[in-house]
Design a protein around this motif. Structure first.
Motif: not given
Lengths: 815, 445
Positions: B289-295
């Motif tokens: 799962d990606y972090s919501p910041t996309g980093r």
């Protein structure tokens, strides 16, 4: 066959129908009016000839009447519209179809003759001939594949629109999430106003008026006109301006009064000094101008040239006036008068002196001096002659070619003359120095002459003002200063020779080199040998061998002087040469440099002229194999131009120097006493905290002249040192710089620290970070545009014009 | 005559209020502050050490499920709510700050295969092994009401995953086919299949909302466009991908977790090679799962650990594990970028800090500045061996450590062999294959 038939049908159709019809009619009429016909014939029965014809026709009729079929056919009625269309297109029978080419028959007669029409007809026919079937549709898989591919292209294109946004985000210094935070503070009045649109005509009218006055809706409440007015009326500015003007006026008046006062001063000396200062200032300015504004400098130069020409034309300062003549009479008895005249002449010379181009200036200046010397000394004997003499000489001096010829004899004669002069002009000095033996005396005088020359050269370099001094005084001073000038000139040579010293040491290294490094050593030596003759010729390009004083080597003495200095550069060669020539020279090859430098006599004596030799013997041939020689040749060819060996040796020496432990100064500024800029640390403190360096450990490469082994690495520090250049950096310098600049508040002011330590990603506590959405990005892209056009009316007009806006605008909306 | 006197402006030294901090006049003359690099180095070293000291990422665990947790979902509007589905068909809704379950739903018979909240946050969908899709209200039923789904759709085959459109009223399920459903209808409005018998995961692109991607059992990752009748493209890899996740900030990147212990980040426009291969796990990666910041993204693995990778880094920056945590089946990154939630086989949901040494709670401004300064210092000196060694040190369970070593040896051996083969064969006959090229079998158009 078919075609032919059709063709015939086509062409004949109308005619045939007509003929058939006429035939029918005829026949019908025949049948109907047969008795009439008979009557007619009977009427013409009278004639014989016509009687035959009648018989013939009757026969024909009889024959025709024999066939009952025709009669039957004639009774048939047909529907004309079936066969004859209004477009004059007709198929042959009721069962036949109209062919494509039939359609063309409706074209008029005129067009039928056209070539184009027949062409199309042909094409049509060709088409009709073709009987190809349609291709089968693609297989399901293949169509799907094509569809997929098209869909993928579309999707990837669509997705690629985000590229710029993504790159921007990646490069951003700081990103604050959530991305599109709406400020929850109340919106400003202007923002509210801008989003409001006019609707009623009254409102529109009001806004039109506002727009005409360019009433801004955002921050500044003033119209541009009002702003301009305000700016024009700015009180502080006006006051400032007034103050400036006042100051300027006051300064002007001060200056004027000062000038008046100065003009009233009668002292000649004052004016002289003043003028001198002015000229000096001008010269300085001119030099600067040469660098900064060459055009203006050129103008100035031309002006000077003009002045010079005028001076030459006039009789001013030529000792031809009344005053000069009276002075000339007095000159024989009065030293002051003589000096005055001399001054005049000097002035003349200066004013008419043509400035030489810079390249010649240095080279010829000493000749000038040589030239001037004897002539000026001659002054003492016969004054009136000198004036002409000097001027003549000066003219020659102006012309380098003429001067050349003049120089040679004078230079040759220089020695005895100078002796005479010195004895004449300065009896006291001569008395002081002349006490010695003859040999010593000549030596001394020569020395003096040389020193004088040195000093004069040095003087020339300084400025023209010293030239203004009258020769005798100048000479006296010269002689005095020259003694003192020995100091600086010597120090100069020291500086010069320090490099040479290095080279010599290099050579010593070479001597110590092992067999393995013979090649290196030999190369280096040869390089040196090559350099030596070059230097003597004076074409040397290497900076170490470049001579500082730019005398041209023309006379023997000068070459001697040069070689004297250059002999230091190649002591080995010199020693060999000495050995070859068999001179019993004082110069031992291993004489200490310092001694040589300080011992002026040694430098300047005539004995040190053994340097012609290296010119003749450029290389020292060793009894080595030729293969090696070839190799060296090859290497030398490869490195022609750059002296790799000496560079390397120098590098090594530098490293050795650097690796030597140094004393460490542990004094801290301000520790135990006042500190700050300009407050020196006390000596005893420095001494106390100075940590003496331990004796240096012998280097590993001390016996390997062609190898440098770095001993910098310290294992205890290595844990704290970066061994490889980290990724984003391109060179060590960059990385070091990044490390060197501190971040903390100890070294940087508050705001800078805040900027430096700003985190890359900032998130708001308790806020959901939504994924990037089209609306955000597009709206953020649009907003700057909106800010650019904050005017209410513009928005209004846009709204009104929405019908006929260009498509570009609409596209934007679509996105 | 001008008289010079000492004068001081009170503004320079007097505080405006008594609560203000004292003004400290500073002299930034570098001679007064020598040794800036060594001093900062020491500070960086201390900061790094402290960071390691304070790295205590485990926040708490949520227990209550009676079987292994199979799927989790974040609430789309609330940070404090988490939904989880277990292998016994139970769905639980959790209040995260209180760490307690506030609602339990027996949603399916058999596994709850997928769970997703609607974008508005008022309802959620579940799919299970009983071939049904059920929509549930988010609020618990009122007093006396029965716990019943809003809608139930009975499908023909088992559904293995579900995802909802970012803003529209459609959702996608996967099973034997990938189906797109309208919320109002009981039959799919579109169904994609491309010669595969089953899919394990389907995900909507959160940015380009009409795009989807799914992992299929034929070791492929398939891309779809909801508006098209056919799939777009698929890439077949050496081993099967379990799940995938789109980058929420970068429209065309997605990361798939693979059975071969690696994760692959792809650019959907160029499927020939992955952009990055993320390696570090020692067993199959089950979820990502990606972090919501996309980093960054987080991955859950069968090797009983959770790892955090930077999106463009080949290796993880963090590994989380506890003694009691078994195979981690699902993992989610919270929407405020602060926490990571992992659901594992042993019926627990664990909550971790995304940044292990971060101090929770409100920070004073001075704490903030210190944190920022320390962060920058660590960044500045991160290449220095001493600091790097401290910063990169992690404790690993013995199993993982051993396996890691083992795998490294295996990899080395393989590489050595390849080198030897290349050395002893005709030049050019054994081409050099980069790590990125190794794992892709083919791209099907």
């Amino acid at each position: 066959m078919v075609k032919d038939k059709k063709k015939s049908v086509k062409f004949d159709l109308p005619s045939k129908t007509t003929t058939s019809r006429t035939m029918d009619e005829e026949l019908e009429s025949d049948e109907d009016f047969l008795p009439d016909n008979e009557n007619i014939i009977s009427a013409s029965e009278d004639e014989d000839a016509s009687g035959d014809e009648r018989k013939h026709t009757k026969l024909l009729e009889a024959i025709s009447s024999l066939g009952g079929k025709r009669r039957k056919k004639l009774a048939e009625r047909s529907e004309a519209s079936l066969q004859v269309s209004e477009f004059a297109v007709n198929a042959e029978g009721a069962g036949e179809k109209v062919v494509l080419s039939d359609l063309l028959s409706s074209a008029t007669e005129a067009s039928r003759t056209d070539g184009s029409l027949t062409k199309t007809q042909k094409q049509l026919k060709n088409l009709e001939k073709l009987h190809a079937t349609l291709e089968l549709p693609l297989s399901h898989q293949q169509t799907e594949k094509i569809q997929r591919e098209a869909a993928f292209q579309k999707a990837s294109k669509e997705v690629s629109r985000w590229e710029s946004t993504i790159i921007l985000q990646q490069r951003a210094e700081q990103l604050v999430f959530p991305l599109n935070q709406q400020p929850n503070r109340p919106r400003r009045m202007e923002q509210v106003v801008t989003s409001w649109k006019t609707q009623t005509p009254l409102e529109q009218e009001v806004f039109a008026v506002l727009h005409a006055h360019r009433q801004p809706t955002l921050d500044p409440v003033l119209t541009p006109v009002e702003e301009a007015q305000l700016q024009a009326m700015s009180l502080e500015e006006a006051q400032l301006r007034r103050a400036e003007l006042q100051k300027a006026r006051a300064l002007q008046s001060y200056y004027e009064s000062k000038a008046k006062r100065e003009r009233k001063i009668k002292s000649k000396k004052y004016h002289k000094v003043q003028q001198k200062a002015k000229r000096k200032a001008f010269l300085k300015q001119f030099e600067e101008m040469c660098k900064s504004d060459p055009e203006r400098a050129m103008e100035e130069l031309q002006k000077m040239e003009k002045n010079r020409i005028e001076e030459r034309m006039s009789l001013k300062h030529q000792n031809s006036g009344k005053w000069a003549k009276s002075k000339a009479i007095m000159a024989k008895y009065d030293l002051g008068a003589r000096q005055d005249m001399q001054e005049q002449l000097e002035l003349n010379r200066q004013l008419t002196h043509k400035p030489l181009p810079s390249t010649e200036l240095h080279g010829d200046s000493d000749h000038d001096d040589d030239n001037n010397d004897p002539t000026l000394t001659n002054d003492d004997q016969t004054l009136p002659d000198i004036a002409n003499d000097a001027s003549a000489n000066q003219k020659e001096g102006a012309n380098p070619w003429m001067k050349m010829t003049a120089v040679m004899p004078t230079a040759m004669e220089a020695e005895p003359k100078s002796i005479v002069v010195t004895t004449d002009s300065e009896p006291t000095e001569v008395a002081a120095s002349g006490g010695g033996e003859g040999d010593a005396e000549t030596e001394e005088t020569e020395e003096e002459r040389l020193l004088g020359e040195f000093a004069r050269r040095r003087q020339l370099r300084k400025t023209n003002e010293e030239e203004e001094e009258v020769d005798e005084e100048a000479r006296q001073k010269d002689e005095e200063t020259s003694q003192a000038a020995g100091g600086p000139s010597i120090s100069f040579t020291i500086a010069e020779t320090s490099e040479e010293e290095e080279e010599e040491e290099d050579q010593m290294d070479e001597a110590a080199a092992s067999e393995l490094n013979a090649l290196f050593g030999r190369l280096a030596k040869q390089g040196q040998q090559d350099a030596a003759p070059l230097a003597t010729v004076g074409v040397a390009s290497m900076d170490t061998l470049l001579d500082e004083d730019t005398t041209r080597v023309r006379t023997l003495e000068e070459t001697e002087l040069l070689t004297e200095t250059h002999s230091d550069t190649a002591p080995m060669v010199e020693s060999e040469a000495v050995a070859a020539s068999g001179h019993g020279n004082k110069h031992a090859p291993k004489v200490k440099r310092r001694q040589k430098i300080i011992d002026l006599e040694q430098v300047l004596t005539k004995q040190a002229k053994s340097i012609r030799v290296p010119m003749t013997a450029p290389a020292v041939e060793d009894a080595e194999d030729e293969a090696l020689d070839e190799q060296t040749d090859v290497i030398r060819e490869a490195f022609a131009g750059d002296d790799v060996v000496s560079d390397f040796l120098k590098e090594k020496r530098k490293q050795e120097e650097a690796s030597k432990p140094k004393d460490v100064d542990l004094t801290l500024p301000g520790w135990g006493q006042w500190g700050g800029l300009g407050v020196p640390v006390k000596k005893h403190k420095r001494r106390r905290f100075l940590k003496k360096a331990p004796p240096s450990v012998p280097r590993k490469d001390r016996k390997l002249p062609a190898v440098i082994i770095s001993e910098k690495r310290d294992s205890s520090v290595a844990a704290h040192q970066v061994s490889q250049l980290p990724f984003p950096f391109e060179n060590p310098g960059q990385f070091e710089r990044s490390i060197r600049s501190p971040l903390g508040s100890t070294w940087n002011p508050e705001l800078a620290v805040r900027k430096l330590t700003a985190p890359r990603i900032v998130t708001k506590a308790g806020a959901i970070i939504q994924p990037l959405s089209k609306d955000d990005v597009m709206s953020s892209k649009k907003t700057p545009g909106k800010r650019g056009a904050p005017d209410l009316l513009l928005a209004n007009v846009e709204q009104g014009k929405a019908g006929h806006r260009p498509t570009a605008k609409r596209k934007k909306h679509k996105k | 005559m001008k008289v010079k006197v000492l004068s001081r402006n009170p503004d320079d030294y007097v505080r405006e209020t008594t609560r203000d901090i004292h003004r400290v006049p500073r002299n930034y003359d570098p001679t007064l502050h020598p040794f800036e690099v060594p001093r900062e180095y020491t500070r960086a070293l201390n900061a790094t050490k402290l960071e390691r000291v304070f790295a205590k990422p485990f926040v708490g665990s949520l227990d209550g499920h009676r079987d292994g947790i199979n799927c989790m979902a974040k609430h789309s509007k609330s940070l404090s709510i988490l939904l989880s589905g277990a292998c016994d068909g139970e769905v639980k809704l959790w209040n995260l700050p209180k760490r307690e379950c506030f609602r339990t739903v027996q949603a399916h018979e058999g596994f709850v295969r997928g769970i997703v909240t609607r974008f508005c946050g008022t309802s959620f969908f579940t799919v299970g092994d009983d071939k049904t899709i059920k929509q549930w209200k988010m609020e618990p039923p009122g007093y006396g009401e029965q716990e019943e789904p809003l809608n139930t759709i009975l499908g023909k085959a088992v559904f293995t995953g579900i995802d909802h459109h970012q803003i529209g009223e459609t959702f996608a399920t996967c099973g034997q086919t990938v189906d797109i459903w309208d919320e109002q209808r009981t039959s799919p409005i579109r169904s994609f299949s491309w010669g595969v018998d089953s899919f394990s995961c389907v995900r909507y692109n959160p940015v380009e909302t009409e795009l989807l991607a799914s992992c299929a059992s034929d070791r492929s990752v398939v891309l779809y466009d909801m508006r098209e009748a056919t799939p777009l493209k698929k890439v077949i890899m050496k081993l099967r991908s379990n799940t995938l996740c789109w980058n929420p900030m970068e429209a065309y990147y997605f990361t798939s977790s693979n059975e071969d212990y690696n994760l692959y980040t792809y650019d959907m426009r160029y499927l020939d090679n992955p952009v990055t291969v993320h390696m570090d796990h020692v067993s199959a990666v089950l979820d990502v799962d990606y972090s919501p910041t996309g980093r960054e993204f987080v991955s859950a693995s069968f090797d009983k650990s959770v790892r955090i990778f930077p999106k463009d880094g080949g290796h993880s920056r963090e590994v989380y594990h506890t003694k009691r945590m078994q195979h981690v089946i699902c993992v989610r990154w919270s929407a405020d970028n602060k926490y990571i939630l992992s659901g594992s086989d042993e019926m627990n949901i664990r909550m971790w800090k995304a940044n292990a040494s971060e101090k929770l709670g409100v920070l004073t401004p001075r704490e903030k500045t210190t944190r920022d300064y320390n962060q920058k210092l660590r960044e500045k000196f991160q290449h220095h061996p001493h600091i790097r060694r401290i910063a990169r040190h992690r404790h690993l369970p013995h199993d993982i450590y051993k396996q890691r070593r083992e795998q490294r040896e295996m990899r080395d051996a393989r590489r050595r062999k390849e080198l030897n083969v290349r050395k002893h064969s005709k030049p050019g006959s054994v081409p050099v294959e980069t790590e990125k090229e190794k794992h892709v079998v083919t791209v099907v158009e």
